[in-house]
Design an enzyme around this catalytic site. Structure first.
Site, short mmCIF file in Angstrom:
data_model
loop_
_atom_site.label_atom_id
_atom_site.label_comp_id
_atom_site.label_asym_id
_atom_site.label_seq_id
_atom_site.Cartn_x
_atom_site.Cartn_y
_atom_site.Cartn_z
N ARG A 1 1.84 26.38 3.19
CA ARG A 1 3.14 25.87 3.61
C ARG A 1 4.29 26.52 2.84
NH1 ARG A 1 4.57 19.45 3.92
NH2 ARG A 1 6.83 19.67 3.96
N LYS B 1 16.12 24.91 2.59
CA LYS B 1 15.87 23.94 1.52
C LYS B 1 15.73 24.67 0.18
CE LYS B 1 13.85 20.16 4.13
NZ LYS B 1 12.84 19.08 4.23
N GLU C 1 14.37 10.83 -1.94
CA GLU C 1 13.07 10.61 -1.30
C GLU C 1 11.91 10.74 -2.28
OE1 GLU C 1 12.33 13.20 2.02
OE2 GLU C 1 10.33 12.37 2.38
N GLU D 1 10.65 13.45 -14.20
CA GLU D 1 9.62 14.48 -14.05
C GLU D 1 8.45 14.22 -15.00
OE1 GLU D 1 10.80 18.49 -15.13
OE2 GLU D 1 9.21 19.34 -13.86
N ARG E 1 14.70 8.10 5.44
CA ARG E 1 14.76 8.35 3.99
C ARG E 1 16.04 7.78 3.37
NH1 ARG E 1 9.54 8.97 4.30
NH2 ARG E 1 8.93 10.80 5.49
N GLU F 1 20.26 24.02 1.26
CA GLU F 1 20.08 22.60 1.58
C GLU F 1 19.49 21.86 0.38
OE1 GLU F 1 18.09 21.56 5.30
OE2 GLU F 1 17.39 19.67 4.46
N ARG G 1 18.14 25.01 10.80
CA ARG G 1 17.30 24.75 9.61
C ARG G 1 16.07 25.65 9.57
NH1 ARG G 1 15.35 19.44 8.93
NH2 ARG G 1 15.86 19.32 6.74
N ASP H 1 9.30 20.99 -0.02
CA ASP H 1 10.07 19.88 0.54
C ASP H 1 10.60 18.95 -0.53
OD1 ASP H 1 11.21 18.13 2.28
OD2 ASP H 1 9.33 17.33 3.08
N GLU I 1 7.78 19.68 12.60
CA GLU I 1 7.35 18.29 12.60
C GLU I 1 7.53 17.66 13.98
OE1 GLU I 1 9.48 16.66 9.20
OE2 GLU I 1 7.97 17.47 7.83
N TRP J 1 -1.63 17.50 6.52
CA TRP J 1 -0.28 18.00 6.19
C TRP J 1 -0.34 19.06 5.10
CZ3 TRP J 1 4.49 16.20 8.28
CH2 TRP J 1 4.33 15.20 9.25
#
Ligand code: BDP
Length: 681
Positions: free
Chosen positions: A338, A362, A395, A513, A162, A389, A321, A367, A288, A543
């Protein structure tokens, strides 16, 4: 040139009156001490004074009277006696500093440690760069967050996961880089805004990187650590949880196995032989396809504590993490949403982690999307050290080809009131440790740098690196204050240029956005590389399912009443606020609710009309960014002007692609025409 100096570009201050006033104060210099950190401080001061003021100060440790700039730890020299007499410095801690002028024309840059003095020096240089008045100055600064960390996702082959700014600064072709000069300059940039920790390798630790904690690489890693040390930065390494098997010859990595524990102890001891102030380990486990304690039927407290016990004798930390979720779900039942995963995994373990473990969470539950609610784990846990985080590398926010100044997004996160202890329980106070009386806390962020000549690819993306660091030091600074500092330090003091660049930076997140995925749905990007629009790219992938658009409506039902129950992970009244369609903030509506296209937002518009309007408006405003930049073309260094212009041209075009693909898709799904007839079908 070319942006390499970043915000430490010490160009001569043009205003002669101001320059001379500064020069008088800085004509004589005494830097007390000669440790590597103090040597950095001295070098930087002299560099800045010569660049900004065009002077070489006379250096002396025992000057009689008259103007003098003094930097050091007060109890090491009599020079500081008037300062010590003027006030109590004991509350400064290890990193806090003072900048004070005295009536006889002296300016003191002081702190209780060398690192603190280095921060004082950079703080002073910033004053000069920003044109602040030095008369009767009395500044006292202590960082809000103990850990102010960067995570580099760099691989030994030189690639950066990334990364959008070239190759790794640290690694090249399986080796540690020998371009140490570049690392010195990087460390200066980081120290100047208060970064004090950095992991240099990717959280996804592959085969070769597993060896970084061995003698195969430690001698070279220690050279980077030494450079960092001279700038007050502690080096961390990301580790492979299965190291005992991959490089230790054991047949298990079970955290409760005695041989495994012994292996880690000896591996850690060896690391400290090479790097006595080694920061500790950063760990991505059970995520992952990375190995972790789940393989052995153990939980993440078992996993983290194993490493914590090995590191504790040396003062090392485990940064563990919380990005743990099942990435091969196909979401048939609510337990696999998720968004719920981090909370579901870690809440039951609150209080089970050692004191030298920090859980790195995070900012959002998913994500790093353009818009997400704040992770309910922040402020959910009460008896665990928490580290926020963030992702500086863009990304999902335009990959440093689009302008997207992220500080406004981060401000919303740290100012979110978790209500964990009633009103005022801001994320800022959760992570700085004050809310729950935690000794350790802070922020970490994924770096956006590489070997590009200007470090970040997009020159204006430097503002994100600078901004993150300043925010980690002082979360109370506004997006605008930070942007203004950065603009002045980078481009010099030109009011018109400053006004325009500030406007561009401050509007850019909303603009981005507006033309990308709407109202909190996220992930309408191309799979894998995540750049550019792709309406169903992830929609039917294992995913996860992310926008749920069909002919009747759009959005993900995460309510307790009828959805995945995610909204129930928040403290009251946030949970109720998100649970109800009416009180849920517009910008997050589709994150929490599945609604018909004609559902009316609080803004008064229907969802579908909002989608159309904001994409048209967003693309138009993206074009204006270019116009704004062109309006100051004459005022900016030609090369820098050209670099940025090229990216803004691309952004203008790419924003239209986003607009057209998104709008066409939603028109075809919904069959509802744009009220203003702007689309031709
Ligand atoms: C995602 C990135 C992936 C990272 C992962 C992580 O796409 O490259 O490895 O996060 O944070 O955003 O571990």
């Amino acid at each position: 040139g070319g942006g390499y100096e970043g915000w430490l570009k010490y160009s001569l201050i043009e205003d002669a009156g101001m320059r001379e006033a500064y020069a008088e104060k800085c004509s004589r210099l005494a830097v007390v001490g000669d440790s590597p950190v103090m040597a950095s401080a001295r070098r930087e001061l002299k560099l800045a004074l010569s660049g900004l003021l065009g002077i070489v100060p006379e250096e002396s440790e025992l000057p009689d009277r008259g103007p003098l700039l003094v930097a050091g730890v007060p109890d090491r020299s009599q020079l500081f006696e008037p300062l010590a007499a003027a006030g109590d410095l004991s509350g400064l801690g290890e990193e806090g500093y003072v900048i004070e002028s005295s009536s006889d024309g002296r300016v003191y840059l002081a702190g209780l440690t060398d690192r603190a003095v280095l921060y004082a020096v950079f703080g002073f240089i910033r004053l000069l760069q920003n044109g602040e008045d030095l008369e009767e100055i009395r500044i006292r600064e202590t960082p809000a967050n103990g850990l102010r960390m960067l995570n580099h996702w760099d691989n030994l082959d030189g690639s950066v996961e990334r990364g959008y700014a070239g190759k790794s600064l640290f690694f090249n072709n399986g080796e540690i880089t020998d371009d140490l000069e570049r690392i010195e300059d990087y460390a200066r940039l980081l120290a100047s805004c208060g970064i004090n920790a950095a992991a240099i390798n990717n959280v996804n630790v592959h085969k070769q990187e597993t060896l970084l904690i061995t003698d195969a690489y430690l001698p070279e890693v220690s050279r980077i650590a030494a450079i960092f040390r001279s700038c007050g930065i502690r080096l961390f390494l990301s580790v492979n949880y299965a190291s005992p098997m991959e490089i230790g010859g054991l047949n298990t990595a079970d955290p409760l196995n005695a041989d495994v524990a012994a292996w880690w102890k000896s591996a850690v001891g060896n690391v400290y032989r090479h790097i006595p102030d080694f920061g500790g380990f950063l760990v991505k486990a059970d995520s992952e396809f990375r190995p972790g304690p789940f393989t052995y039927g153990r939980n993440h407290a078992d996993g983290a504590n194993l490493l914590a016990d090995a590191l504790a004798p040396f003062g090392g930390l485990v940064v563990w993490r919380c990005f743990v979720y099942n990435c091969l779900q196909d979401w048939r039942d609510r337990s696999t949403d998720r968004a719920r995963a981090a909370y579901d995994h870690f809440m039951p373990l609150d209080g089970d982690f050692r004191d030298n473990v920090l859980l790195q969470i995070k900012n959002g539950p998913m994500d790093f999307q353009v818009r997400e609610p704040v992770s309910p784990l922040l402020g959910g846990m009460k008896r665990t050290n928490q580290l926020l985080e963030l992702q500086i590398t863009q990304e999902y926010t335009g990959q440093q080809r689009h302008l997207c100044y992220l500080v406004p997004q981060w401000k919303e996160v740290i100012e979110f009131d978790t209500r964990a202890r009633g009103e005022g329980s801001l994320v800022a106070r959760v992570v700085d440790g004050s809310l729950f009386g935690r000794r350790l806390g802070g922020m970490a962020a994924v770096a956006n740098v590489g070997d590009a000549p200007n470090w970040t690819g997009h020159l204006l993306a430097q503002a994100n690196l600078y901004g993150y660091a300043r925010l980690a030091w002082n979360p109370g600074l506004s997006s605008e204050e930070i942007a203004r500092e950065w603009v002045r330090m980078t481009f010099g003091r030109d009011w018109e240029a400053e006004r325009v660049i500030l406007q561009m930076l401050l509007d850019s997140y909303n603009i981005y956005e507006a033309y990308t995925a709407p109202l909190g749905v996220g992930w309408m990007v191309n799979p894998d590389h995540h750049y550019g629009p792709n309406v169903d790219g992830y929609e039917y992938a294992k995913w996860g399912t992310y926008h749920y658009a069909d002919r009747d409506g759009i959005g993900v039902d995460r309510t307790v009443a009828t959805g995945t129950g995610f909204a129930g992970q928040y403290h009251s009244p946030n949970s109720e606020r998100y649970e109800s369609r009416e009180s849920c903030p517009d910008e997050l509506l589709l994150f929490f609710h599945h609604v018909p296209y004609k559902h009316r937002l609080n803004s008064g518009k229907t969802v579908i009309q909002h989608i159309y309007d904001s994409r048209f408006e967003g693309a138009e405003r993206a074009a204006e960014l270019l116009t704004l930049w062109e309006s100051i073309g004459e005022r900016i260094d030609e090369e820098l002007y050209g670099q940025v212009r090229q990216r803004l041209l691309h952004q203008r075009e790419h924003a239209c692609e986003w607009r057209d693909i998104l709008n066409t898709y939603f028109y075809r799904k919904s069959g509802i025409a744009d009220e203003h007839g702007r689309m031709i079908y």
